[in-house]
Design an enzyme around this catalytic site. Structure first.
Site, short mmCIF file in Angstrom:
data_model
loop_
_atom_site.label_atom_id
_atom_site.label_comp_id
_atom_site.label_asym_id
_atom_site.label_seq_id
_atom_site.Cartn_x
_atom_site.Cartn_y
_atom_site.Cartn_z
N CYS A 245 12.52 85.61 -32.60
CA CYS A 245 12.81 86.05 -33.97
C CYS A 245 11.92 87.19 -34.45
CB CYS A 245 12.69 84.87 -34.93
SG CYS A 245 13.83 83.52 -34.56
N HIS A 324 0.20 88.41 -29.59
CA HIS A 324 0.88 87.64 -28.54
C HIS A 324 -0.04 86.52 -28.07
CE1 HIS A 324 3.59 86.60 -25.37
NE2 HIS A 324 4.29 87.71 -25.46
N HIS A 407 4.93 93.22 -51.95
CA HIS A 407 6.10 92.41 -51.64
C HIS A 407 5.95 91.83 -50.23
CE1 HIS A 407 7.99 94.15 -55.19
NE2 HIS A 407 7.62 95.35 -54.74
N HIS A 411 9.57 85.84 -42.47
CA HIS A 411 10.72 85.42 -41.66
C HIS A 411 11.27 84.09 -42.14
CE1 HIS A 411 13.27 84.20 -38.43
NE2 HIS A 411 12.41 83.32 -37.96
N HIS A 440 18.48 80.30 -47.94
CA HIS A 440 19.51 79.54 -48.62
C HIS A 440 20.88 80.18 -48.46
CE1 HIS A 440 21.93 78.32 -52.16
NE2 HIS A 440 21.33 77.15 -52.00
N ASN A 444 18.83 81.10 -41.06
CA ASN A 444 17.91 81.81 -40.19
C ASN A 444 18.73 82.77 -39.32
OD1 ASN A 444 16.12 82.70 -38.24
ND2 ASN A 444 15.31 80.68 -37.74
#
Length: 512
Positions: A245, A324, A407, A411, A440, A444
């Protein structure tokens, strides 16, 4: 007599009331002053440290100006006339240095616009339909169905998220043909809207980067786009797979590096995930969670390194920080595609996922902090670090990223992910509103979720010139990646955005 008595009583009452009010004022005043002190002392500290260089430089400037005012300029001009060689040499070195700087400095990367795919209404998957469909497939027992129902109720998804067309059939049809159809629909839908909004000709694209973690056919997804839009033959095309993702930030970082080398061109970054062939039809609970979280989505981002594009650009890329943790075995296996005991393939989520994500976040913000935080916050953090080294009993200082970033696009991996970052970064509900509402409304959507969140903020007219936007994403491997953008104008929402006809309904109450 009666009138005088009444008058006296009134005066006495008024005096008593006044005394009570003064008494209450004396009690509340110290608390009020304490609040003012705590708040304003910290603000004053940040202002002083942030402007320390200016405050120290100001006296030197004043002294210099006084000395210059006393200088005999006629004498200075005569002195320079007899040192022409020195002046020419210094001028040559200055011109050479400026030329080298101009040609070697990093190119500014501009984000002209982006587009997020909005699926058709017939692909919506309300909870009731989702559960009934799962029951009709016959692949899940009662325990698995109940587990999925609980995840749906707690994960933060709404009733209007989307699943691909193949999953609406009974039984589902997860074929290669259906997976290709899903990929084409979402990628071409996002790109068509992007080209329409920017008036860009596909032939002008010099770099194409596509990322999709779980679906990597041959020819590749990037080749599909080249074929569809008849992109030029010398295009630099890349297809990233298996990166989870957070691959959207990785794709932007790759495009940024390429734009530093190949000048005066455009780069398009397409981020998506494919669900059709990656739906899990088994009974292992850790592999059922992705069925309840992941939904259809895609984003297409247009980047440029042309200085002439600054006037029409929305943002400029400030920083990309990648972390990572794959060297650690637990981190490597916490999001893992595998087969269960029955031979059915799915993605398993480890119970240690949140702890591993927290560690990755800590490493990432430790690197990002010095790049974006004001010096005042860095000094506080460094001071507490030194005290810890000397065994002092102090809590670790958590930097206030709200001082540097306006802002936050976190994720939308699930409610637990957003809750954890809100707590650890000490954010306010408004800072995580875009993430919660994206989860919502769209679920995802993997690597594209951070762009749906940015689109939400734009649709709410919150992005002002000079605002800093932090996009942060987590992915398998395990990775935590950040991108920081600066708004170059008061950003208006793009036409046909994913929120254009429903933004007035949000935010909604997500209390369970």
């Amino acid at each position: 007599m009666t009138e005088q008595g009444e008058a006296t009583t009134t005066v006495t009452t008024t005096t008593t009331t006044t005394k009570v009010q003064i008494h209450h004022t004396r009690i509340m005043l110290p608390d009020f002053l304490q609040t003012i002190n705590l708040k304003h002392v910290k603000l004053g500290y940040h202002y002083l440290i942030s402007n320390l260089f200016t405050l120290c430089l100001l006296p030197l400037i004043i002294i210099t100006l006084i000395q210059v005012s006393k200088t005999d300029f006629h004498y200075l001009w005569l002195h320079l006339q007899y040192n022409l060689l020195t002046i020419l040499t210094c001028s040559a070195f200055l011109v050479f240095g400026l030329t080298v700087f101009a040609f070697t400095r990093p190119r500014v990367i501009y984000l002209l616009d982006y587009s997020c795919f909005r699926p058709a209404d017939n692909l919506k998957a309300p909870f009731r339909s989702f559960m009934e469909h799962s029951r009709l497939t016959g692949d899940f027992d009662e325990s698995s169905l109940e587990f999925q129902r609980k995840i749906l109720m707690r994960a933060g998804l709404g009733e209007e998220t989307y699943v691909p067309e193949a999953m609406h059939s009974v039984p589902p049809r997860p074929s290669m043909t259906a997976a290709r159809a899903e990929a084409k629909e979402v990628m071409f839908g996002a790109l068509d809207n992007l080209f329409q909004n920017t008036k860009l000709k596909p032939k002008d694209i010099g770099i194409l980067v596509v990322n999709c973690s779980l679906f990597n056919p041959t020819p590749s997804l990037s080749a599909m786009i080249v074929n569809k839009y008849k992109l030029r033959g010398n295009i630099l095309s890349f297809n990233l797979g298996g990166m989870g993702c957070s691959a959207g930030v990785i794709a932007v970082d790759l495009a940024k590096d390429l734009l530093q080398v190949h000048r005066n061109t455009y780069a398009v970054v397409v981020s998506t995930e494919n669900i059709t062939q990656n739906w899990y039809f088994g009974k292992k609970k850790s592999m059922l969670i992705p069925n309840c979280l992941f939904r259809v989505g895609c984003s297409a981002v247009l980047l440029s390194n042309k200085s002439s594009d600054r006037k029409r650009a929305k943002y400029r890329l400030v920083h990309v920080v990648r972390t990572h943790c794959g060297a650690d075995d637990k981190a490597f296996r916490c999001v893992y595609q595998e087969q269960d005991d029955a031979g059915k393939t799915g993605v398993s989520l480890s119970k240690d996922l949140m702890a591993i994500a927290g560690g990755a976040l800590k490493t990432n913000i430790t690197t990002l902090g010095p790049l974006v935080l004001p010096i005042s916050e860095q000094l506080l953090f460094f001071t507490t670090l030194l005290m810890k080294l000397f065994k002092a009993d102090v809590k670790p200082y958590i930097p206030d990223f709200k001082l540097a970033l306006d802002h936050f696009c976190i994720h939308a991996g699930g409610r637990a992910v957003i809750d954890e970052l809100e707590k650890n970064l000490q954010l306010l509900p408004v800072h995580v509103e875009a993430s919660r509402m994206t989860l919502h409304r769209f679920g995802n959507t993997s690597s594209s979720s951070i762009w749906y969140e940015l689109a939400y903020m734009e649709a709410k007219w919150r992005i002002r010139k000079g605002n800093m936007v932090w996009q942060i994403a987590f992915g398998s491997g395990f990775k935590c990646n950040s991108a920081v953008w600066e708004a170059l104008c008061n950003v208006n929402p793009s036409p046909n955005g994913p929120w254009h006809d429903c933004i007035d309904k949000y935010p909604v109450d997500l209390a369970i």
